[in-house]
Write a protein that holds these residues in place. Structure first.
Motif, PDB file in Angstrom:
ATOM      1  N   ASN A  93       0.826  -1.215   0.000  1.00  0.00           N
ATOM      2  CA  ASN A  93       0.000   0.000   0.000  1.00  0.00           C
ATOM      3  C   ASN A  93       0.859   1.263   0.000  1.00  0.00           C
ATOM      4  N   GLY A  94       1.992   1.203  -0.711  1.00  0.00           N
ATOM      5  CA  GLY A  94       2.847   2.377  -0.810  1.00  0.00           C
ATOM      6  C   GLY A  94       3.726   2.592   0.403  1.00  0.00           C
ATOM      7  N   HIS A  95       3.727   1.639   1.364  1.00  0.00           N
ATOM      8  CA  HIS A  95       4.548   1.799   2.559  1.00  0.00           C
ATOM      9  C   HIS A  95       5.571   0.675   2.612  1.00  0.00           C
ATOM     10  N   TYR A  96       6.678   0.948   3.239  1.00  0.00           N
ATOM     11  CA  TYR A  96       7.684  -0.078   3.443  1.00  0.00           C
ATOM     12  C   TYR A  96       7.135  -1.115   4.412  1.00  0.00           C
ATOM     13  N   ALA A  97       7.217  -2.375   4.026  1.00  0.00           N
ATOM     14  CA  ALA A  97       6.587  -3.427   4.819  1.00  0.00           C
ATOM     15  C   ALA A  97       7.138  -3.508   6.230  1.00  0.00           C
ATOM     16  N   GLY A  98       8.397  -3.079   6.406  1.00  0.00           N
ATOM     17  CA  GLY A  98       8.970  -3.142   7.739  1.00  0.00           C
ATOM     18  C   GLY A  98       8.289  -2.235   8.732  1.00  0.00           C
ATOM     19  N   ASP A  99       7.570  -1.223   8.256  1.00  0.00           N
ATOM     20  CA  ASP A  99       6.854  -0.312   9.149  1.00  0.00           C
ATOM     21  C   ASP A  99       5.451  -0.809   9.471  1.00  0.00           C
ATOM     22  N   GLY A 100       4.980  -1.794   8.758  1.00  0.00           N
ATOM     23  CA  GLY A 100       3.601  -2.234   8.911  1.00  0.00           C
ATOM     24  C   GLY A 100       3.436  -3.323   9.949  1.00  0.00           C
ATOM     25  N   LYS A 101       2.190  -3.619  10.257  1.00  0.00           N
ATOM     26  CA  LYS A 101       1.856  -4.684  11.194  1.00  0.00           C
ATOM     27  C   LYS A 101       0.698  -5.498  10.648  1.00  0.00           C
ATOM     28  N   LEU A 102       0.701  -6.755  10.991  1.00  0.00           N
ATOM     29  CA  LEU A 102      -0.386  -7.655  10.634  1.00  0.00           C
ATOM     30  C   LEU A 102      -1.320  -7.706  11.836  1.00  0.00           C
ATOM     31  N   PHE A 103      -2.494  -7.113  11.698  1.00  0.00           N
ATOM     32  CA  PHE A 103      -3.420  -6.974  12.828  1.00  0.00           C
ATOM     33  C   PHE A 103      -4.352  -8.179  12.916  1.00  0.00           C
ATOM     34  N   VAL A 104      -4.389  -8.788  14.101  1.00  0.00           N
ATOM     35  CA  VAL A 104      -5.228  -9.955  14.358  1.00  0.00           C
ATOM     36  C   VAL A 104      -5.943  -9.738  15.689  1.00  0.00           C
ATOM     37  N   ALA A 105      -7.194 -10.177  15.775  1.00  0.00           N
ATOM     38  CA  ALA A 105      -7.975 -10.027  17.001  1.00  0.00           C
ATOM     39  C   ALA A 105      -8.570 -11.367  17.417  1.00  0.00           C
ATOM     40  N   SER A 106      -8.796 -11.518  18.711  1.00  0.00           N
ATOM     41  CA  SER A 106      -9.492 -12.695  19.241  1.00  0.00           C
ATOM     42  C   SER A 106     -10.572 -12.225  20.202  1.00  0.00           C
ATOM     43  N   TRP A 128      -7.799 -10.961  10.620  1.00  0.00           N
ATOM     44  CA  TRP A 128      -8.566 -12.098  11.141  1.00  0.00           C
ATOM     45  C   TRP A 128      -9.155 -11.759  12.506  1.00  0.00           C
ATOM     46  N   VAL A 129     -10.346 -12.258  12.748  1.00  0.00           N
ATOM     47  CA  VAL A 129     -10.990 -12.172  14.061  1.00  0.00           C
ATOM     48  C   VAL A 129     -11.254 -13.607  14.505  1.00  0.00           C
ATOM     49  N   ILE A 130     -10.527 -14.042  15.526  1.00  0.00           N
ATOM     50  CA  ILE A 130     -10.549 -15.431  15.977  1.00  0.00           C
ATOM     51  C   ILE A 130     -11.502 -15.580  17.156  1.00  0.00           C
ATOM     52  N   ASP A 131     -12.259 -16.661  17.159  1.00  0.00           N
ATOM     53  CA  ASP A 131     -13.102 -17.011  18.301  1.00  0.00           C
ATOM     54  C   ASP A 131     -12.260 -17.823  19.277  1.00  0.00           C
ATOM     55  N   THR A 132     -12.050 -17.322  20.487  1.00  0.00           N
ATOM     56  CA  THR A 132     -11.212 -18.044  21.436  1.00  0.00           C
ATOM     57  C   THR A 132     -11.828 -19.372  21.876  1.00  0.00           C
ATOM     58  N   SER A 133     -13.089 -19.603  21.567  1.00  0.00           N
ATOM     59  CA  SER A 133     -13.700 -20.891  21.892  1.00  0.00           C
ATOM     60  C   SER A 133     -12.981 -22.031  21.185  1.00  0.00           C
ATOM     61  N   VAL A 134     -12.396 -21.753  20.027  1.00  0.00           N
ATOM     62  CA  VAL A 134     -11.675 -22.790  19.288  1.00  0.00           C
ATOM     63  C   VAL A 134     -10.441 -23.229  20.069  1.00  0.00           C
ATOM     64  N   ILE A 170       8.452 -12.582   9.008  1.00  0.00           N
ATOM     65  CA  ILE A 170       8.505 -11.292   9.695  1.00  0.00           C
ATOM     66  C   ILE A 170       8.720 -11.548  11.181  1.00  0.00           C
ATOM     67  N   PRO A 171       9.308 -10.611  11.900  1.00  0.00           N
ATOM     68  CA  PRO A 171       9.475 -10.808  13.347  1.00  0.00           C
ATOM     69  C   PRO A 171       8.121 -10.813  14.051  1.00  0.00           C
ATOM     70  N   PRO A 172       8.014 -11.492  15.194  1.00  0.00           N
ATOM     71  CA  PRO A 172       6.734 -11.514  15.923  1.00  0.00           C
ATOM     72  C   PRO A 172       6.225 -10.125  16.279  1.00  0.00           C
ATOM     73  N   SER A 173       7.113  -9.145  16.375  1.00  0.00           N
ATOM     74  CA  SER A 173       6.692  -7.793  16.724  1.00  0.00           C
ATOM     75  C   SER A 173       5.820  -7.161  15.646  1.00  0.00           C
ATOM     76  N   GLN A 174       5.850  -7.704  14.418  1.00  0.00           N
ATOM     77  CA  GLN A 174       5.018  -7.161  13.348  1.00  0.00           C
ATOM     78  C   GLN A 174       3.640  -7.808  13.295  1.00  0.00           C
ATOM     79  N   VAL A 175       3.404  -8.782  14.150  1.00  0.00           N
ATOM     80  CA  VAL A 175       2.066  -9.355  14.316  1.00  0.00           C
ATOM     81  C   VAL A 175       1.475  -8.735  15.572  1.00  0.00           C
ATOM     82  N   TRP A 176       0.411  -7.959  15.411  1.00  0.00           N
ATOM     83  CA  TRP A 176      -0.179  -7.235  16.546  1.00  0.00           C
ATOM     84  C   TRP A 176      -1.503  -7.888  16.913  1.00  0.00           C
TER      85      TRP A 176
END
Length: 633
Positions: free
Chosen positions: A125-138, A184-190, A278-284
């Protein structure tokens, strides 16, 4: 726990102690003299006083390091984990959009090996991937139940509304600097199913002959040790915090199993960081939970990538498995901050055509099953059903046995027995609420041998040594489900209370359904009635409808003969296939190269504090060191 706490204050939501070891004041600045000599040697105290210090801030990690209080709910000074932190992170980092979609579904995979550079250097999206994060919710089912009761929808519909907010076209992506949302939005019931299976295995291993070999005191809370009977649940962080700080003698009894929140974080970060290079720090990872104390759990040093990253990894690269925890109330604040009416969000699932598959197909099927299994029945309780699943596991091994239930002195103390004829196979109990927990730990306290000549040793004379229903002692229980909140997790401190319902509905511009459900000044009776509504939403979740190949709606049977390609035979307990869960956990361990014990289990430690203790001077400390080595002045 603060020594000034009285019995009248024990309302299960305890404020921090007065004697907090974290200073909140600064040293006053002193005026500098114009004729000061720049070469003059000064003392440390003068140098410190000449520079004004910023006010100290208390973080959740600081609270975990202090035993001056039992940190809890609304009283915690939350500065890092809040809805504001979610918005700040979304605005500060561009979202990493599934890189494999830009590579025709290959994500840089060459003969099954990953091209790591694709996940790091590609512009997204026009940004350097190292600055981005992969956002995940549960999201926890108790949170969904709370919102379902507020907005008079089903628990499944409340889950869909949450997903629409976090990932939908009318949700968070329409605001902010980068239009970020959650992939992703994860159901913690799994993951809870995995916890239930592992809990049953842990109890079986603990009760096996010769399982509890003596261990060194410093390793009694280690993740690779077997807990002692009775095994105590470890999924409630408020209870764990209390045990570590005030009653360390119960640490050998604590289950070593991670909670569903922690296990979800470990799975997401370990697999996603590996697949994308990617390092774990890029997964939020954002967790939406019913309890404020879950923020404390996320801040534990044991629940970081240090548990599963290679041993040669720098400690600076360690990150929390769960980056931020918010509650149901804070989720509504999150929507309001982006001018989104939560009640107006679609109650239908996100279109399957827009769903991003999880990078590993097998894990994708596990996290997003074709059918949504309903929550367990009321007998299992609103806190995950650990005790009930373990009891059902033993019942499956003893055909013809039956479960008997005996209530204790109140509704939050219940004793369960598995009997066959006149024989009692196993006994378990449930202790909810702080007052009941105090009775439990008091009964578990080791007896002290008298030093008087001729005194009898090992005799327990405490009046509370009997069981929950007045029978034998608590040591006869194989397992005890312990939760700090009375009524269980559906009554967590982060849930929407009866006093807030009308305020929330008014803020959403809706009127109360079926009239006002609360009195002008709601009290304990109204809160109890409201909790019954939340429990009803929690237990009434039905199997979600799926879509077959023709596009018609059809109901998926959670008790089908096969599940995700794995045969379900005699190992199915309470609708959960033990072999299937074991297969997934083994697969997870294989693809990450981390032993399963490090992935599933955690450790606990005794927390000591200097609160109220006299601080040693340098002279006293040096003298003590000299004496310890046999020397002197």
């Amino acid at each position: 726990m603060s020594a000034i706490l009285s019995a009248d204050d024990l309302n299960d939501f305890i404020s921090p102690g007065v004697a907090c070891i974290k200073p909140l004041e600064t040293i006053p600045a002193q005026q500098s003299e114009d004729n000061s000599n720049p070469y003059e040697v000064t003392t440390e105290d003068k140098a410190t006083a000449s520079q004004p210090l910023p006010p100290a801030q208390i973080s959740l990690t600081d609270c975990l390091a202090c035993s001056g209080c039992v940190t809890s709910a609304e009283a915690v000074l939350v500065t890092l984990q809040s809805h504001n932190e979610v918005l700040t992170t979304l605005d500060a980092h561009p979202p990493l959009r599934a890189p494999w979609l830009a590579h025709g579904g290959t994500n840089g995979l060459i003969n099954g090996s990953q091209n790591i550079s694709n996940g790091i250097t590609n512009g997204i999206n026009g940004h350097y991937a190292g600055d981005g994060k992969l956002f995940v919710a549960s999201v926890s089912p108790q949170t969904r139940a709370s919102l379902a009761a507020v907005f008079s929808v089903s628990e499944a519909e409340a889950g869909n509304m949450i997903a629409q907010l976090l990932s939908g076209p009318t949700g968070l992506k329409f605001g902010g600097m980068h239009g970020g949302d959650f992939t992703w939005v994860i159901d913690t019931s799994v993951l809870r199913e995995a916890c239930l299976v592992a809990a049953a295995d842990e109890v079986a291993a603990s009760l096996s002959p010769g399982a509890n070999a003596p261990t060194a005191p410093e390793s009694e809370g280690a993740y690779d040790t077997t807990p002692k009977k009775p095994i105590l649940t470890s999924a409630c962080p408020g209870w764990i915090c209390y045990a570590e700080k005030t009653h360390p003698y119960v640490l050998p009894h604590l289950s070593r199993l991670k909670s569903p929140q922690a296990l979800t974080g470990t799975l997401l970060k370990s697999i996603l960081s590996q697949h994308y290079g990617i390092p774990p720090s890029q997964v939020w990872h954002l967790a939406i939970m019913p309890c404020f104390d879950k923020k404390l759990e996320a801040s534990r040093s044991e629940l970081t990538s240090s548990a599963w990253l290679p041993s040669n990894t720098s400690s600076e690269d360690f990150v929390r498995d769960v980056d931020c925890v918010i509650t149901a109330r804070e989720l509504l604040h999150l929507a309001s901050a982006r001018n989104i009416s939560f009640s107006s969000l679609p109650r239908t699932p996100l279109p399957s055509s827009t769903r991003t598959p999880f990078p590993d197909p097998k894990i994708d099927t596990f996290l997003f099953p074709p059918a949504r299994r309903k929550n367990q029945d009321a007998l299992a309780g609103p806190s995950g059903g650990y005790l009930y699943h373990i009891l059902r596991t033993y019942q499956a091994q003893h055909p013809g046995s039956s479960i008997t239930v005996s209530r204790g002195r109140n509704a939050d103390v219940v004793e369960y027995s598995l009997v066959q004829g006149t024989e009692t196979i196993i006994k378990m109990a449930r202790f909810y609420g702080f007052r009941n927990i105090q009775n439990l730990v008091r009964r578990l306290k080791p007896t002290k041998l008298s030093r008087l000549p001729g005194a009898k040793g090992g005799v327990n004379r405490r009046p509370g040594a009997k069981g929950a229903a007045g029978g034998e002692g608590v040591n006869d229980y194989a397992y005890v489900e312990v939760m700090a909140c009375p009524g269980g997790c559906t009554n967590g401190g982060g849930q929407i209370k009866v006093t807030e319902v009308e305020e929330v509905r008014a803020a959403e511009g809706i009127q109360s359904v079926n009239g006002n459900i609360v009195a002008p000044r709601p009290g304990p009776k109204e809160q109890k009635e409201w909790l019954a509504r939340v429990d009803e939403a929690y237990f009434s979740g039905s199997d979600e409808e799926g879509v077959d190949g023709d596009g018609d709606q059809e109901m998926k049977d959670a008790e089908a003969p096969t599940k995700n390609g794995f045969s379900q035979g005699q190992d199915v307990v309470n609708g959960i296939s033990t072999s299937y869960i074991g297969n997934i956990m083994s697969y997870w361990s294989d693809i990450t190269g981390v032993e399963m014990q490090k992935l599933l289990y955690t450790s606990y430690r005794k927390v000591e504090s200097d609160v109220g203790k006299k601080k040693q001077s340098d002279v006293e400390r040096v003298a003590g060191l000299a004496v310890s080595v046999g020397g002197g002045w």
